[in-house]
Write a protein that holds these residues in place. Structure first.
Motif, PDB file in Angstrom:
ATOM      1  N   GLN A   1       0.824  -1.204   0.000  1.00  0.00           N
ATOM      2  CA  GLN A   1       0.000   0.000   0.000  1.00  0.00           C
ATOM      3  C   GLN A   1       0.860   1.257   0.000  1.00  0.00           C
ATOM      4  OE1 GLN A   1      -2.521  -0.780   3.449  1.00  0.00           O
ATOM      5  NE2 GLN A   1      -4.247  -1.218   2.090  1.00  0.00           N
ATOM      6  N   LEU A   2       1.951   1.231   0.745  1.00  0.00           N
ATOM      7  CA  LEU A   2       2.834   2.391   0.776  1.00  0.00           C
ATOM      8  C   LEU A   2       3.435   2.667  -0.595  1.00  0.00           C
ATOM      9  CD1 LEU A   2       4.697   1.722   4.148  1.00  0.00           C
ATOM     10  CD2 LEU A   2       3.187   3.657   3.669  1.00  0.00           C
ATOM     11  N   VAL A   3       3.946   1.617  -1.237  1.00  0.00           N
ATOM     12  CA  VAL A   3       4.586   1.790  -2.542  1.00  0.00           C
ATOM     13  C   VAL A   3       3.553   2.182  -3.602  1.00  0.00           C
ATOM     14  CG1 VAL A   3       5.868   0.616  -4.365  1.00  0.00           C
ATOM     15  CG2 VAL A   3       6.469   0.230  -1.980  1.00  0.00           C
ATOM     16  N   GLY A   4       2.352   1.644  -3.502  1.00  0.00           N
ATOM     17  CA  GLY A   4       1.338   1.953  -4.489  1.00  0.00           C
ATOM     18  C   GLY A   4       0.780   3.358  -4.373  1.00  0.00           C
ATOM     19  N   HIS A   5       0.659   3.869  -3.136  1.00  0.00           N
ATOM     20  CA  HIS A   5      -0.058   5.125  -2.938  1.00  0.00           C
ATOM     21  C   HIS A   5       0.761   6.240  -2.286  1.00  0.00           C
ATOM     22  CE1 HIS A   5      -3.788   3.082  -4.005  1.00  0.00           C
ATOM     23  NE2 HIS A   5      -3.463   2.112  -3.161  1.00  0.00           N
ATOM     24  N   LEU A   6       1.843   5.915  -1.642  1.00  0.00           N
ATOM     25  CA  LEU A   6       2.535   6.930  -0.844  1.00  0.00           C
ATOM     26  C   LEU A   6       4.007   7.067  -1.217  1.00  0.00           C
ATOM     27  CD1 LEU A   6       0.941   6.238   2.651  1.00  0.00           C
ATOM     28  CD2 LEU A   6       0.545   8.201   1.178  1.00  0.00           C
ATOM     29  N   ARG A   7       4.306   7.016  -2.508  1.00  0.00           N
ATOM     30  CA  ARG A   7       5.677   7.277  -2.937  1.00  0.00           C
ATOM     31  C   ARG A   7       6.072   8.712  -2.598  1.00  0.00           C
ATOM     32  NH1 ARG A   7       7.663   3.815  -7.178  1.00  0.00           N
ATOM     33  NH2 ARG A   7       6.108   2.269  -7.803  1.00  0.00           N
ATOM     34  N   ASP A   8       7.391   8.945  -2.557  1.00  0.00           N
ATOM     35  CA  ASP A   8       7.870  10.318  -2.385  1.00  0.00           C
ATOM     36  C   ASP A   8       7.357  11.210  -3.499  1.00  0.00           C
ATOM     37  OD1 ASP A   8       9.199   9.307  -0.239  1.00  0.00           O
ATOM     38  OD2 ASP A   8      11.217   9.545  -1.069  1.00  0.00           O
TER      39      ASP A   8
END
Length: 207
Positions: A98-105
């Motif tokens: 979820q972090l990589v899919g939606h919360l990239r830098d």
């Protein structure tokens, strides 16, 4: 801080489904464009030139923007819901997927604006070069079409440049908010630092 899968709405799941659909349709159109060019060049099938031109233009200009745009919609919806749900999961963080899919830098709109800027610049360059030749040959219809395309390309370029700056500011604000909410392992931080397209600032062409 333990990782748990945050619940996301049907709108986010639908966005993911549309991303898959765009990917499949894009793959089919790429194969069709290549097949039409090869078949026409080899003389296997008489492919109308207009069909070839449409397939190539859609593959080169429409599909990249469509895929990156579909990804941006999906990522933005999930980003908003993950931030909103943070208070309901104290001492928990979203799972890595979820972090990589939606919360990239990188803000989800940054690669979209870069794509529009690059394609707009290329379109303006090519159409601006071809327009004088069309007018010199007296091809008024072709000149009108080229001129309209040139205007659209310049307008897209004018919109994309400030759009990139706005997306970068919003991305910086989101990174700060993410750091305040969750403490992440360094390995996850490195994955989040990778842009969707390219390998660094300004490298959003996938090259």
């Amino acid at each position: 801080m333990h990782a748990v899968q945050f619940p996301l709405s049907a709108r986010v799941r639908a966005g993911r489904w549309w991303l898959v659909v765009v990917s499949v349709v894009g793959g089919v159109l790429v194969v069709a464009a290549l097949a039409s060019v090869v078949a026409g060049a080899a003389g296997w099938v008489a492919v109308p030139r207009a069909v070839q031109v449409v397939l190539v233009l859609v593959t080169l200009f429409v599909l990249p923007v469509g895929w990156v745009g579909a990804h941006a919609v999906w990522a933005l919806r999930g980003r908003a819901e993950l931030f909103a749900a943070a208070g309901e999961h104290p001492r928990r963080r979203p799972i890595d997927r979820q972090l990589v899919g939606h919360l990239r830098d990188e803000h989800p709109l940054t690669p979209l604006w870069w794509m529009v800027a690059v394609l707009g610049g290329l379109g303006a360059l090519c159409l601006g070069f071809a327009l004088p030749f069309a007018l010199a040959d007296g091809a008024l219809l072709a000149g009108a079409l080229l001129g309209a395309g040139l205007v659209v390309s310049l307008a897209a370029l004018a919109l994309a440049v400030p759009g990139i700056r706005r997306a970068e500011r919003q991305g910086a604000a989101d990174r700060k908010r993410r750091a305040e909410l969750w403490s992440l392992p360094s390995a996850v931080e490195r994955r989040l630092a990778g842009p969707l397209l390219g390998t660094g600032d300004g490298a959003h062409l996938g090259t």
